[in-house]
Design an enzyme around this catalytic site. Sequence first.
Site, PDB file in Angstrom:
ATOM      1  N   GLY A   1      83.095  30.073 -76.385  1.00 53.87           N
ATOM      2  CA  GLY A   1      82.986  27.938 -76.286  1.00 53.87           C
ATOM      3  C   GLY A   1      84.108  28.325 -74.971  1.00 53.87           C
ATOM      4  O   GLY A   1      84.465  28.776 -74.496  1.00 53.87           O
ATOM      5  N   VAL A   2      85.160  26.570 -75.104  1.00 54.87           N
ATOM      6  CA  VAL A   2      86.259  27.067 -73.838  1.00 54.87           C
ATOM      7  C   VAL A   2      87.366  27.443 -74.652  1.00 54.87           C
ATOM      8  O   VAL A   2      88.142  27.751 -73.860  1.00 54.87           O
ATOM      9  CB  VAL A   2      86.665  25.192 -73.993  1.00 54.87           C
ATOM     10  CG1 VAL A   2      87.035  24.453 -75.015  1.00 54.87           C
ATOM     11  CG2 VAL A   2      87.577  24.993 -73.504  1.00 54.87           C
ATOM     12  N   ASP A   3      87.271  28.080 -75.846  1.00 52.77           N
ATOM     13  CA  ASP A   3      88.564  28.169 -76.149  1.00 52.77           C
ATOM     14  C   ASP A   3      88.797  29.959 -75.728  1.00 52.77           C
ATOM     15  O   ASP A   3      89.922  29.908 -75.317  1.00 52.77           O
ATOM     16  CB  ASP A   3      88.339  28.276 -77.814  1.00 52.77           C
ATOM     17  CG  ASP A   3      89.834  29.164 -79.367  1.00 52.77           C
ATOM     18  OD1 ASP A   3      90.877  28.909 -78.235  1.00 52.77           O
ATOM     19  OD2 ASP A   3      89.703  29.097 -80.005  1.00 52.77           O
TER      20      ASP A   3
ATOM     21  N   SER B   1      84.198  19.351 -80.913  1.00 51.79           N
ATOM     22  CA  SER B   1      83.509  19.836 -82.227  1.00 51.79           C
ATOM     23  C   SER B   1      82.016  19.564 -81.799  1.00 51.79           C
ATOM     24  O   SER B   1      81.538  20.005 -82.025  1.00 51.79           O
ATOM     25  CB  SER B   1      83.967  19.005 -83.005  1.00 51.79           C
ATOM     26  OG  SER B   1      84.699  19.399 -83.658  1.00 51.79           O
ATOM     27  N   THR B   2      81.339  19.540 -80.240  1.00 57.93           N
ATOM     28  CA  THR B   2      80.780  19.030 -79.864  1.00 57.93           C
ATOM     29  C   THR B   2      79.333  21.111 -79.309  1.00 57.93           C
ATOM     30  O   THR B   2      78.545  20.572 -78.998  1.00 57.93           O
ATOM     31  CB  THR B   2      79.441  18.281 -78.469  1.00 57.93           C
ATOM     32  OG1 THR B   2      80.349  19.003 -77.731  1.00 57.93           O
ATOM     33  CG2 THR B   2      80.805  16.343 -79.072  1.00 57.93           C
ATOM     34  N   GLY B   3      79.935  21.738 -79.332  1.00 58.45           N
ATOM     35  CA  GLY B   3      79.415  22.711 -78.848  1.00 58.45           C
ATOM     36  C   GLY B   3      79.549  23.529 -80.456  1.00 58.45           C
ATOM     37  O   GLY B   3      78.393  22.901 -80.938  1.00 58.45           O
ATOM     38  N   VAL B   4      79.835  24.813 -80.787  1.00 55.90           N
ATOM     39  CA  VAL B   4      79.879  25.353 -81.634  1.00 55.90           C
ATOM     40  C   VAL B   4      79.521  24.828 -83.250  1.00 55.90           C
ATOM     41  O   VAL B   4      79.072  24.765 -84.177  1.00 55.90           O
ATOM     42  CB  VAL B   4      79.497  26.709 -82.227  1.00 55.90           C
ATOM     43  CG1 VAL B   4      79.560  27.912 -80.595  1.00 55.90           C
ATOM     44  CG2 VAL B   4      81.460  27.245 -81.919  1.00 55.90           C
TER      45      VAL B   4
ATOM     46  N   ASP C   1      85.456  22.501 -65.024  1.00 55.59           N
ATOM     47  CA  ASP C   1      85.922  23.570 -65.988  1.00 55.59           C
ATOM     48  C   ASP C   1      87.430  23.571 -66.349  1.00 55.59           C
ATOM     49  O   ASP C   1      88.571  23.354 -65.182  1.00 55.59           O
ATOM     50  CB  ASP C   1      85.816  24.814 -65.056  1.00 55.59           C
ATOM     51  CG  ASP C   1      86.277  26.071 -65.723  1.00 55.59           C
ATOM     52  OD1 ASP C   1      87.260  25.550 -66.811  1.00 55.59           O
ATOM     53  OD2 ASP C   1      85.771  27.145 -65.485  1.00 55.59           O
TER      54      ASP C   1
ATOM     55  N   ASN D   1      89.543  26.773 -83.100  1.00 58.23           N
ATOM     56  CA  ASN D   1      89.689  26.464 -85.150  1.00 58.23           C
ATOM     57  C   ASN D   1      90.759  26.484 -85.463  1.00 58.23           C
ATOM     58  O   ASN D   1      91.496  26.774 -84.754  1.00 58.23           O
ATOM     59  CB  ASN D   1      88.936  27.534 -84.780  1.00 58.23           C
ATOM     60  CG  ASN D   1      89.173  28.948 -84.548  1.00 58.23           C
ATOM     61  OD1 ASN D   1      90.359  29.651 -85.184  1.00 58.23           O
ATOM     62  ND2 ASN D   1      88.858  30.085 -83.596  1.00 58.23           N
TER      63      ASN D   1
HETATM   64  N1  AR6 Z   1      85.494  23.563 -69.486  1.00 58.72           N
HETATM   65  C1  AR6 Z   1      85.504  22.831 -70.250  1.00 58.72           C
HETATM   66  N2  AR6 Z   1      84.449  22.663 -71.436  1.00 58.72           N
HETATM   67  C2  AR6 Z   1      83.652  23.463 -72.081  1.00 58.72           C
HETATM   68  C3  AR6 Z   1      84.244  24.585 -71.447  1.00 58.72           C
HETATM   69  C4  AR6 Z   1      85.425  24.919 -69.979  1.00 58.72           C
HETATM   70  N3  AR6 Z   1      85.771  25.797 -69.795  1.00 58.72           N
HETATM   71  N4  AR6 Z   1      83.379  26.112 -72.033  1.00 58.72           N
HETATM   72  C5  AR6 Z   1      82.816  24.542 -72.797  1.00 58.72           C
HETATM   73  N5  AR6 Z   1      82.773  24.064 -72.862  1.00 58.72           N
HETATM   74  P1  AR6 Z   1      82.967  24.763 -78.011  1.00 58.72           P
HETATM   75  P2  AR6 Z   1      83.459  23.752 -80.894  1.00 58.72           P
HETATM   76  C6  AR6 Z   1      82.168  22.264 -73.459  1.00 58.72           C
HETATM   77  O1  AR6 Z   1      81.777  25.577 -78.998  1.00 58.72           O
HETATM   78  O2  AR6 Z   1      82.026  22.467 -80.519  1.00 58.72           O
HETATM   79  C7  AR6 Z   1      85.881  28.351 -80.623  1.00 58.72           C
HETATM   80  O3  AR6 Z   1      85.424  29.917 -80.724  1.00 58.72           O
HETATM   81  C8  AR6 Z   1      81.018  22.899 -74.314  1.00 58.72           C
HETATM   82  O4  AR6 Z   1      79.892  22.947 -73.560  1.00 58.72           O
HETATM   83  O5  AR6 Z   1      83.877  24.913 -76.986  1.00 58.72           O
HETATM   84  O6  AR6 Z   1      84.847  22.528 -80.936  1.00 58.72           O
HETATM   85  C9  AR6 Z   1      86.208  28.046 -81.178  1.00 58.72           C
HETATM   86  O7  AR6 Z   1      87.521  29.007 -81.228  1.00 58.72           O
HETATM   87  C10 AR6 Z   1      81.078  21.712 -75.454  1.00 58.72           C
HETATM   88  O8  AR6 Z   1      80.680  20.406 -74.589  1.00 58.72           O
HETATM   89  O9  AR6 Z   1      83.936  23.796 -79.314  1.00 58.72           O
HETATM   90  C11 AR6 Z   1      86.178  26.956 -82.341  1.00 58.72           C
HETATM   91  O10 AR6 Z   1      85.700  28.319 -83.437  1.00 58.72           O
HETATM   92  C12 AR6 Z   1      82.304  21.775 -75.997  1.00 58.72           C
HETATM   93  O11 AR6 Z   1      83.450  21.769 -74.999  1.00 58.72           O
HETATM   94  C13 AR6 Z   1      84.840  26.695 -82.182  1.00 58.72           C
HETATM   95  O12 AR6 Z   1      84.107  27.012 -80.984  1.00 58.72           O
HETATM   96  C14 AR6 Z   1      83.058  22.263 -77.039  1.00 58.72           C
HETATM   97  O13 AR6 Z   1      82.214  23.087 -77.149  1.00 58.72           O
HETATM   98  C15 AR6 Z   1      84.999  25.255 -81.706  1.00 58.72           C
HETATM   99  O14 AR6 Z   1      83.679  24.984 -81.249  1.00 58.72           O
END
Ligand code: AR6
Length: 169
Positions: free
Chosen positions: A32-34, A117-120, A10, A24
């Site tokens: 997500g991570v944000d 970028s690999t989440g949502v 984490d 974003n």
């Molecule tokens: N530590 C490390 N990695 C994490 C954590 C954490 N605590 N939580 C999630 N991840 P995402 P994106 C991973 O969706 O695709 C937000 O709403 C997650 O499993 O967080 O860049 C922003 O505001 C995945 O592998 O980011 C934007 O609107 C990775 O982080 C949008 O999401 C990225 O997933 C950005 O989307």
Amino acid sequence: MGTIKIIQGDITKITVDAIVNASNTTLLGGGGVDGAIHRAAGPQLLAECRKLNGCPTGEAKITGGYNLPAKYVIHTPGPIWRGGDHSEVQLLQNSYRNSLQLAAENNCTTVAFPSISTGVYHFPLDQAAQIAVTTIKRFLQQPSSIQTVTMVCFDKLTYKSVSEAVKIP
Ligand code: AR6
């Protein structure tokens, strides 16, 4: 000159000079991570982000880390995957490179990234992992303050993908 490290964990718990936030373009928080970073840093982070007037995709802006163990948060909006012909590769490279550049300008020696970028945003994982590793390695070949860059993979699949990408010479 510097080295790249991969861990599963984490990013809000990591003690480094700067953690990178996959944000974003509004920089006003999200899921997500944000969401995790804003929750752990506390409301002062959002207050500082409000003053930044957002950030274009692939660029980066820096704030304090507040209640996080990290001193700084570097916010970068990665590209939303739209099939691959909308400059997604270039923009993802820019996110990693501009974040590292900003960390170096602030004399950071240790930086941690999530998988941007690999989440949502649905960037294909294996391709994103290769871009992350290649861009970080290339940056570390030139002299800068940065000694260690850690890829903090939240889940096993991401850890596997990034580990495979590091093995490619
Ligand atoms: N530590 C490390 N990695 C994490 C954590 C954490 N605590 N939580 C999630 N991840 P995402 P994106 C991973 O969706 O695709 C937000 O709403 C997650 O499993 O967080 O860049 C922003 O505001 C995945 O592998 O980011 C934007 O609107 C990775 O982080 C949008 O999401 C990225 O997933 C950005 O989307």
